[in-house]
Design an enzyme around this catalytic site. Structure first.
Site, PDB file in Angstrom:
ATOM      1  N   SER A  47       5.970   1.424  11.475  1.00  0.00           N
ATOM      2  CA  SER A  47       4.802   0.650  11.900  1.00  0.00           C
ATOM      3  C   SER A  47       4.453  -0.407  10.861  1.00  0.00           C
ATOM      4  O   SER A  47       3.876  -1.438  11.177  1.00  0.00           O
ATOM      5  CB  SER A  47       3.601   1.564  12.144  1.00  0.00           C
ATOM      6  N   HIS A  48       4.806  -0.161   9.597  1.00  0.00           N
ATOM      7  CA  HIS A  48       4.486  -1.131   8.541  1.00  0.00           C
ATOM      8  C   HIS A  48       5.748  -1.663   7.862  1.00  0.00           C
ATOM      9  O   HIS A  48       5.720  -2.085   6.719  1.00  0.00           O
ATOM     10  CB  HIS A  48       3.500  -0.527   7.533  1.00  0.00           C
ATOM     11  N   THR A 160     -10.044   1.186  11.112  1.00  0.00           N
ATOM     12  CA  THR A 160      -9.077   2.273  11.252  1.00  0.00           C
ATOM     13  C   THR A 160      -8.897   2.993   9.908  1.00  0.00           C
ATOM     14  O   THR A 160      -8.265   4.036   9.827  1.00  0.00           O
ATOM     15  CB  THR A 160      -7.722   1.733  11.747  1.00  0.00           C
ATOM     16  N   ARG A 186      -3.704   1.979  16.208  1.00  0.00           N
ATOM     17  CA  ARG A 186      -3.866   0.888  17.181  1.00  0.00           C
ATOM     18  C   ARG A 186      -2.495   0.459  17.723  1.00  0.00           C
ATOM     19  O   ARG A 186      -2.340   0.150  18.896  1.00  0.00           O
ATOM     20  CB  ARG A 186      -4.581  -0.294  16.504  1.00  0.00           C
ATOM     21  N   ASP A 188       0.084   2.352  18.159  1.00  0.00           N
ATOM     22  CA  ASP A 188       0.519   3.357  19.139  1.00  0.00           C
ATOM     23  C   ASP A 188      -0.127   3.096  20.498  1.00  0.00           C
ATOM     24  O   ASP A 188       0.530   3.199  21.542  1.00  0.00           O
ATOM     25  CB  ASP A 188       0.063   4.741  18.667  1.00  0.00           C
ATOM     26  N   ARG A 301       6.588  21.717   6.059  1.00  0.00           N
ATOM     27  CA  ARG A 301       6.886  20.324   5.677  1.00  0.00           C
ATOM     28  C   ARG A 301       5.702  19.739   4.900  1.00  0.00           C
ATOM     29  O   ARG A 301       4.553  19.844   5.323  1.00  0.00           O
ATOM     30  CB  ARG A 301       7.119  19.524   6.955  1.00  0.00           C
TER      31      ARG A 301
HETATM   32  P1  NDP Z   1       0.452   9.279  10.790  1.00  0.00           P
HETATM   33  O1  NDP Z   1      -0.558   9.865  11.686  1.00  0.00           O
HETATM   34  O2  NDP Z   1       1.815   8.994  11.303  1.00  0.00           O
HETATM   35  O3  NDP Z   1       0.535  10.216   9.485  1.00  0.00           O
HETATM   36  C1  NDP Z   1       1.386   9.854   8.464  1.00  0.00           C
HETATM   37  C2  NDP Z   1       1.241  10.787   7.287  1.00  0.00           C
HETATM   38  O4  NDP Z   1       1.229  12.152   7.694  1.00  0.00           O
HETATM   39  C3  NDP Z   1       2.419  10.635   6.382  1.00  0.00           C
HETATM   40  O5  NDP Z   1       2.016  10.912   5.075  1.00  0.00           O
HETATM   41  C4  NDP Z   1       3.383  11.682   6.957  1.00  0.00           C
HETATM   42  O6  NDP Z   1       4.385  12.061   6.027  1.00  0.00           O
HETATM   43  C5  NDP Z   1       2.436  12.804   7.238  1.00  0.00           C
HETATM   44  N1  NDP Z   1       2.888  13.677   8.327  1.00  0.00           N
HETATM   45  C6  NDP Z   1       3.126  13.336   9.612  1.00  0.00           C
HETATM   46  N2  NDP Z   1       3.503  14.412  10.337  1.00  0.00           N
HETATM   47  C7  NDP Z   1       3.473  15.469   9.494  1.00  0.00           C
HETATM   48  C8  NDP Z   1       3.752  16.858   9.647  1.00  0.00           C
HETATM   49  N3  NDP Z   1       4.135  17.384  10.810  1.00  0.00           N
HETATM   50  N4  NDP Z   1       3.634  17.650   8.559  1.00  0.00           N
HETATM   51  C9  NDP Z   1       3.246  17.146   7.362  1.00  0.00           C
HETATM   52  N5  NDP Z   1       2.972  15.834   7.168  1.00  0.00           N
HETATM   53  C10 NDP Z   1       3.078  15.007   8.215  1.00  0.00           C
HETATM   54  O7  NDP Z   1      -0.101   7.937  10.113  1.00  0.00           O
HETATM   55  P2  NDP Z   1      -0.872   6.722  10.769  1.00  0.00           P
HETATM   56  O8  NDP Z   1      -0.182   6.293  12.018  1.00  0.00           O
HETATM   57  O9  NDP Z   1      -2.320   7.031  10.817  1.00  0.00           O
HETATM   58  O10 NDP Z   1      -0.642   5.604   9.625  1.00  0.00           O
HETATM   59  C11 NDP Z   1       0.655   5.084   9.406  1.00  0.00           C
HETATM   60  C12 NDP Z   1       0.609   4.023   8.317  1.00  0.00           C
HETATM   61  O11 NDP Z   1      -0.258   2.982   8.718  1.00  0.00           O
HETATM   62  C13 NDP Z   1       0.100   4.490   6.957  1.00  0.00           C
HETATM   63  O12 NDP Z   1       1.090   4.153   6.012  1.00  0.00           O
HETATM   64  C14 NDP Z   1      -1.169   3.662   6.706  1.00  0.00           C
HETATM   65  O13 NDP Z   1      -1.357   3.233   5.360  1.00  0.00           O
HETATM   66  C15 NDP Z   1      -0.895   2.454   7.581  1.00  0.00           C
HETATM   67  N6  NDP Z   1      -2.126   1.781   7.935  1.00  0.00           N
HETATM   68  C16 NDP Z   1      -2.485   0.699   7.198  1.00  0.00           C
HETATM   69  C17 NDP Z   1      -3.633   0.014   7.479  1.00  0.00           C
HETATM   70  C18 NDP Z   1      -4.037  -1.145   6.638  1.00  0.00           C
HETATM   71  O14 NDP Z   1      -5.200  -1.511   6.650  1.00  0.00           O
HETATM   72  N7  NDP Z   1      -3.151  -1.771   5.896  1.00  0.00           N
HETATM   73  C19 NDP Z   1      -4.504   0.413   8.599  1.00  0.00           C
HETATM   74  C20 NDP Z   1      -4.059   1.601   9.289  1.00  0.00           C
HETATM   75  C21 NDP Z   1      -2.895   2.253   8.964  1.00  0.00           C
HETATM   76  P3  NDP Z   1       5.858  11.332   6.139  1.00  0.00           P
HETATM   77  O15 NDP Z   1       5.611   9.904   5.745  1.00  0.00           O
HETATM   78  O16 NDP Z   1       6.736  12.074   5.206  1.00  0.00           O
HETATM   79  O17 NDP Z   1       6.276  11.446   7.588  1.00  0.00           O
END
Ligand code: NDP
Length: 334
Positions: A47-48, A160, A186, A188, A301
């Site tokens: 996503s990023h 967010t 957003r 998604d 995990r």
């Molecule tokens: P997710 O809901 O996908 O969660 C991601 C985090 O949860 C990661 O650390 C991931 O580890 C961990 N994770 C996911 N599934 C599991 C599991 N089953 N067990 C244990 N850990 C788990 O993240 P979002 O979609 O909310 O956000 C994604 C990205 O978007 C982030 O990097 C965030 O910084 C970025 N973002 C940035 C914004 C900005 O303002 N710049 C605004 C909103 C979001 P792993 O990575 O190892 O899978």
């Protein structure tokens, strides 16, 4: 699914740099943003990753965007550093502020880095990972745009509001989590709209404040925080600490500042660093490991595990990237 190929990291960074330079971004911002987007692609944080590159043209097209930003850190106290991103991309300012943040946290046990006036379009984990690699605990957060209603409300007030945390683990990669405080991202919701799929009814509200499974209605209405009143309170804390605490915009103000440019949100970012060695002594690390052992014993995990595995695969085989995305990026280089 899109056809993918694997490309060496250096080649992807060179392509991203060529793209950003061709749109007039100065060398320092180009290098920083290209490395971070490619790092996200490398770790499978798609996503990023590179899919963000085409949209950087909208951000650079914002009337106040500064292609020549050259941020420099300013020490405000033994614990506090401020760096003004000068209306360029936030990541260069964060990168340049982190060495002073680390230095201060090592000396006084805690450091605060306020990044102001940055356009933010990246994941937060790369910066907290750096703090943990220096043996410190890292925390980062920021507001975005007021798309999210607080628990019990119907209108967007909060962003967010992502939060990232990193704990150092010596020779092992740090424990890192990083996520937005919404029920779903957003991106998604937009993907569901694009593919004509319904969404779960706890992701957001329509413009009249009713729960809906229609992604288009949520995008025009309000997103919901994760975890009811608890996620709402956490998102509020992030809003306050990443905005007012460091003298920067709220998500509402950031949204108003967009002026219809469809740019990435422009706001502050808070980074904190703590020294476990000073605050807790060496026992801090041992006790933390006993917590992680409790996870490992059950084969649970850890957040970060998937990323580190994907990173290893990328190092061996090259970084997976969609052929269509590569073509699009190349076609947008004038
Ligand atoms: P997710 O809901 O996908 O969660 C991601 C985090 O949860 C990661 O650390 C991931 O580890 C961990 N994770 C996911 N599934 C599991 C599991 N089953 N067990 C244990 N850990 C788990 O993240 P979002 O979609 O909310 O956000 C994604 C990205 O978007 C982030 O990097 C965030 O910084 C970025 N973002 C940035 C914004 C900005 O303002 N710049 C605004 C909103 C979001 P792993 O990575 O190892 O899978």
């Amino acid at each position: 699914m899109d056809a993918e190929i694997r490309v060496p990291e250096v080649e992807l960074i060179a392509l991203a740099e060529r793209f950003l330079r061709s749109h007039g971004l100065n060398a320092a911002q180009t290098g920083s943003l290209a490395r971070i987007l490619v790092a996200a692609q490398r770790d499978g944080s798609l996503s990023h990753g590179l899919q963000r590159l085409p949209g950087t043209r909208d951000t650079m097209g914002h009337p106040d965007f500064n292609r020549q930003a050259d941020p420099q850190p300013e020490s405000l106290s033994p614990a506090v550093t401020r760096i003004d991103a000068q209306y360029g991309f936030s990541c260069l300012a964060a990168e340049r502020g982190i060495p002073q943040l680390i230095e201060k946290a090592r000396q006084v046990g805690i450091g605060l880095l306020a990044v102001n006036n940055g356009f933010h379009s990246t994941a937060l984990w790369p910066m907290v990972e750096r703090i943990a690699e220096a043996g410190l605990v890292g925390l980062s957060m920021n507001p975005t745009h007021a798309w999210v209603t607080p628990f019990g409300g119907t209108k967007g007030v909060l962003g967010t509001n992502p939060i990232a945390f990193a704990w150092p683990r010596g020779e092992k990669p740090p424990y890192v989590f990083d996520f937005a405080t919404t029920a779903a991202s957003r991106a998604d919701i937009a993907m569901h709209r694009a593919s004509g799929k319904e969404i779960p009814d706890h992701w957001g509200l329509d413009a009249s404040g009713n729960r809906t499974t229609d992604p288009a209605e949520v995008l025009a209405g309000a997103m919901l925080p994760f975890g009811g009143h608890k996620g709402s309170a956490l998102a509020t804390m992030i809003e306050l600490m990443g905005g007012p605490l460091i003298g920067d915009r709220t998500s509402r103000q950031s949204q108003d500042f967009d002026k219809g440019a469809n740019a990435a949100p422009c706001h502050g970012e808070l980074l904190l660093a703590f020294s476990p060695e000073l605050a807790g002594g060496l026992v801090a690390f041992e006790r933390a490991e006993s917590v992680f052992k409790g996870f490992a014993d059950q084969n649970v995990r850890l957040p970060g595990d998937r990323r580190y595995r994907t990173r290893e695969q990328s190092a061996r085989e090259g970084i997976a990237v969609s052929v269509a995305l590569l073509e699009r990026i190349r076609s947008l280089i004038p």
